[in-house]
Motif scaffolding. Structure first.
Motif, mmCIF file in Angstrom:
data_model
loop_
_atom_site.group_PDB
_atom_site.id
_atom_site.type_symbol
_atom_site.label_atom_id
_atom_site.label_comp_id
_atom_site.label_asym_id
_atom_site.label_seq_id
_atom_site.Cartn_x
_atom_site.Cartn_y
_atom_site.Cartn_z
ATOM 1 N N GLY A 52 0.799 -1.472 0.176
ATOM 2 C CA GLY A 52 0.274 -0.216 0.045
ATOM 3 C C GLY A 52 0.577 1.494 -0.104
ATOM 4 N N TRP A 53 2.243 1.106 -1.012
ATOM 5 C CA TRP A 53 3.549 2.321 0.178
ATOM 6 C C TRP A 53 2.789 4.078 -1.001
ATOM 7 C CZ3 TRP A 53 5.500 4.678 -3.678
ATOM 8 C CH2 TRP A 53 6.251 5.946 -4.159
ATOM 9 N N GLY A 54 1.984 3.087 -1.853
ATOM 10 C CA GLY A 54 1.199 4.706 -3.248
ATOM 11 C C GLY A 54 0.232 5.025 -2.711
ATOM 12 N N ASN A 55 -0.222 3.557 -2.426
ATOM 13 C CA ASN A 55 -1.905 4.471 -3.125
ATOM 14 C C ASN A 55 -2.058 5.588 -2.078
ATOM 15 O OD1 ASN A 55 -1.784 1.551 -3.153
ATOM 16 N ND2 ASN A 55 -3.469 0.917 -1.261
ATOM 17 N N ASP A 330 16.042 3.133 -4.419
ATOM 18 C CA ASP A 330 16.507 4.824 -3.917
ATOM 19 C C ASP A 330 17.894 4.442 -3.790
ATOM 20 O OD1 ASP A 330 15.921 3.433 -1.603
ATOM 21 O OD2 ASP A 330 13.912 4.241 -1.171
ATOM 22 N N GLN A 331 17.899 5.680 -3.229
ATOM 23 C CA GLN A 331 19.636 6.196 -2.369
ATOM 24 C C GLN A 331 19.699 5.125 -1.588
ATOM 25 O OE1 GLN A 331 19.738 10.437 -1.393
ATOM 26 N NE2 GLN A 331 18.670 10.654 -3.388
ATOM 27 N N ASP A 332 17.958 4.206 -0.343
ATOM 28 C CA ASP A 332 18.839 2.547 0.040
ATOM 29 C C ASP A 332 18.817 1.598 -0.077
ATOM 30 O OD1 ASP A 332 18.850 5.121 2.206
ATOM 31 O OD2 ASP A 332 16.940 5.574 2.329
ATOM 32 N N LYS A 333 18.845 1.648 -1.759
ATOM 33 C CA LYS A 333 18.440 0.407 -2.107
ATOM 34 C C LYS A 333 17.085 0.201 -1.863
ATOM 35 C CE LYS A 333 22.805 1.048 -3.673
ATOM 36 N NZ LYS A 333 23.321 1.637 -4.315
ATOM 37 N N ASN A 334 15.934 0.423 -2.026
ATOM 38 C CA ASN A 334 15.200 -0.284 -2.159
ATOM 39 C C ASN A 334 14.766 0.225 -3.329
ATOM 40 O OD1 ASN A 334 14.495 -0.192 1.248
ATOM 41 N ND2 ASN A 334 14.352 2.342 1.135
ATOM 42 N N ILE A 335 13.257 -1.056 -3.360
ATOM 43 C CA ILE A 335 12.386 -1.249 -4.987
ATOM 44 C C ILE A 335 11.369 -0.546 -5.257
ATOM 45 C CG2 ILE A 335 12.224 -2.562 -6.936
ATOM 46 C CD1 ILE A 335 14.133 -4.637 -5.909
ATOM 47 N N TYR A 336 10.764 0.424 -6.390
ATOM 48 C CA TYR A 336 9.201 0.433 -6.080
ATOM 49 C C TYR A 336 8.930 -0.137 -7.698
ATOM 50 C CZ TYR A 336 11.059 3.748 -2.586
ATOM 51 O OH TYR A 336 11.682 4.197 -1.528
ATOM 52 N N TYR A 346 -1.633 1.035 -7.296
ATOM 53 C CA TYR A 346 -0.729 1.852 -7.488
ATOM 54 C C TYR A 346 1.535 1.736 -6.885
ATOM 55 C CZ TYR A 346 -4.144 5.970 -6.811
ATOM 56 O OH TYR A 346 -5.194 6.580 -7.259
ATOM 57 N N PRO A 347 2.045 2.571 -7.454
ATOM 58 C CA PRO A 347 3.610 1.686 -6.604
ATOM 59 C C PRO A 347 3.224 0.945 -5.820
ATOM 60 C CG PRO A 347 3.976 3.903 -7.817
ATOM 61 C CD PRO A 347 1.736 3.208 -7.085
ATOM 62 N N VAL A 348 4.016 -0.122 -5.928
ATOM 63 C CA VAL A 348 4.044 -1.487 -4.421
ATOM 64 C C VAL A 348 6.038 -1.194 -3.851
ATOM 65 C CG1 VAL A 348 4.030 -3.425 -3.235
ATOM 66 C CG2 VAL A 348 2.555 -2.615 -4.982
#
Length: 353
Positions: A52-55, A330-336, A346-348
């Motif tokens: 639900g990150w991008g909801n 992103d800069q912390d190596k998380n993936i969207y 929406y994006p996960v």
């Protein structure tokens, strides 16, 4: 109690029980999917799923398909989609909406960020109207590239449905006609046509769904083009002037565009080969390759395996994703993860663990 009465009572109880099992309270129907919070991936590249990150409020900021996402120098996450009420959605890394714009891209598909000596621009591909647009980060259109027949590169009857761009070290614009005629077209930074290469077919230098393209600068002295040939389950490498070099075969993975972060290569997998080894709906995952182009993790997919140096078939392992169309790191190596044809998802976010 006679047998007839007993049967009637049993039938009533059975009916009530069936109804109770069928009925689901509102809170259960709208509960978060079980995959939320799950850890996926392999080896050193494992991630916690945040579905639900991008909801957002869909009545105010609707989407059809989340097609692609890039991160600018300020850490803002910029997403393109094909909903003309807001083609561009801009998030911070917490999932908060910072801005939205864009009403002119009914097929908003490809999104490339170009940092030109500190000044940033976007390139938006729209295969529905057959155009590529260069914009500033506020959405002002600075350059439009139209059907190649206007510069003698195509016949007027040839399909031009551009899906992706890449910008070379010298500002050369590369356009992948991935839903059209399967050519890679080169233009000057001013939008003047140079030449084209590739085309449809099963030859090494040809494409079957040339969906994505990126500059591979991991060898800084020798940058190359890495281009998707999605129906071939492959990335194909070319020189910057269009000469074929090699193929990275990814059996089972209908990959979208290649995305580089440092020495690591990421891609969304739109479909994998499940039933009868055919392209199977709702079978996406993410694939990750190391600096030697060896697959090291498949979040949502099966663990990568090599036999005698050859990569074995990769398929979806868990039904977390439907069709992964792009990834942004992103800069912390998380993936969207942006998804196509995924019920307006929406994006996960995949949080690196």
């Amino acid at each position: 109690m006679n047998d007839k009465h007993s049967r009637r009572q049993f039938a009533k109880v059975a009916a009530v029980t069936a109804a109770a099992l069928t009925f689901k309270p509102f809170y259960i129907l709208h509960a978060k999917p079980k995959a939320d919070g799950e850890i996926i991936g392999h080896g050193t590249h494992r991630y916690r799923v945040h579905q639900g990150w991008g909801n957002l409020d869909a009545s105010k900021f609707p989407i059809n398909n989340c097609h692609e996402m890039v991160e600018d120098s300020k850490g803002r996450l910029i997403m393109v989609g094909d909903e003309v009420k807001n083609n561009i959605l801009i998030y911070d890394r917490s999932g908060k909406l910072l801005d939205s714009w864009g009403h002119d891209f009914p097929g908003g598909h490809g999104l490339t960020l170009w940092n030109a000596n500190g000044e940033e621009f976007l390139f938006v591909c729209d295969p529905n109207i057959g155009k590529v647009f260069k914009t500033d980060l506020k959405g002002k259109i600075l350059l439009t590239i139209e059907h190649p027949s206007k510069v003698g590169a195509y016949k007027e009857t040839d399909a031009f449905k551009p899906t992706e761009t890449a910008i070379g070290p010298d500002g050369t614009i590369y356009i992948a006609d991935g839903y059209g005629s399967q050519w890679i077209l080169r233009y000057t930074p001013k939008g003047e046509f140079i030449d084209k290469f590739g085309g449809p077919g099963d030859g090494d230098s040809q494409f079957s769904t040339a969906h994505g393209i990126a500059i591979d600068s991991r060898d800084k002295a020798n940058p190359t083009l890495l281009i998707t040939s999605r129906a071939h389950n492959a990335f194909k490498r070319f020189t910057l002037d269009g000469k074929y070099l090699s193929t990275i075969f990814l059996p089972g993975a209908f990959v979208c565009r290649p995305v580089f972060d440092g020495d690591t290569l990421y891609s969304g997998v739109c479909w994998s080969r499940l039933r009868y080894l055919n392209q199977t709906p709702d079978s996406g995952f993410v694939t990750i390759l190391d600096k030697n182009n060896k697959v090291i993790s498949n979040p949502g997919g099966t663990k990568p395996e090599y036999t005698n140096g050859k990569l074995q078939l990769m398929v979806q392992d868990k039904p977390i994703f439907m069709h992964c169309h792009d990834v942004c790191i992103d800069q912390d190596k998380n993936i969207y993860v942006c998804q196509w044809n995924a019920k307006k998802t929406y994006p996960v976010k995949l949080e690196r663990v």
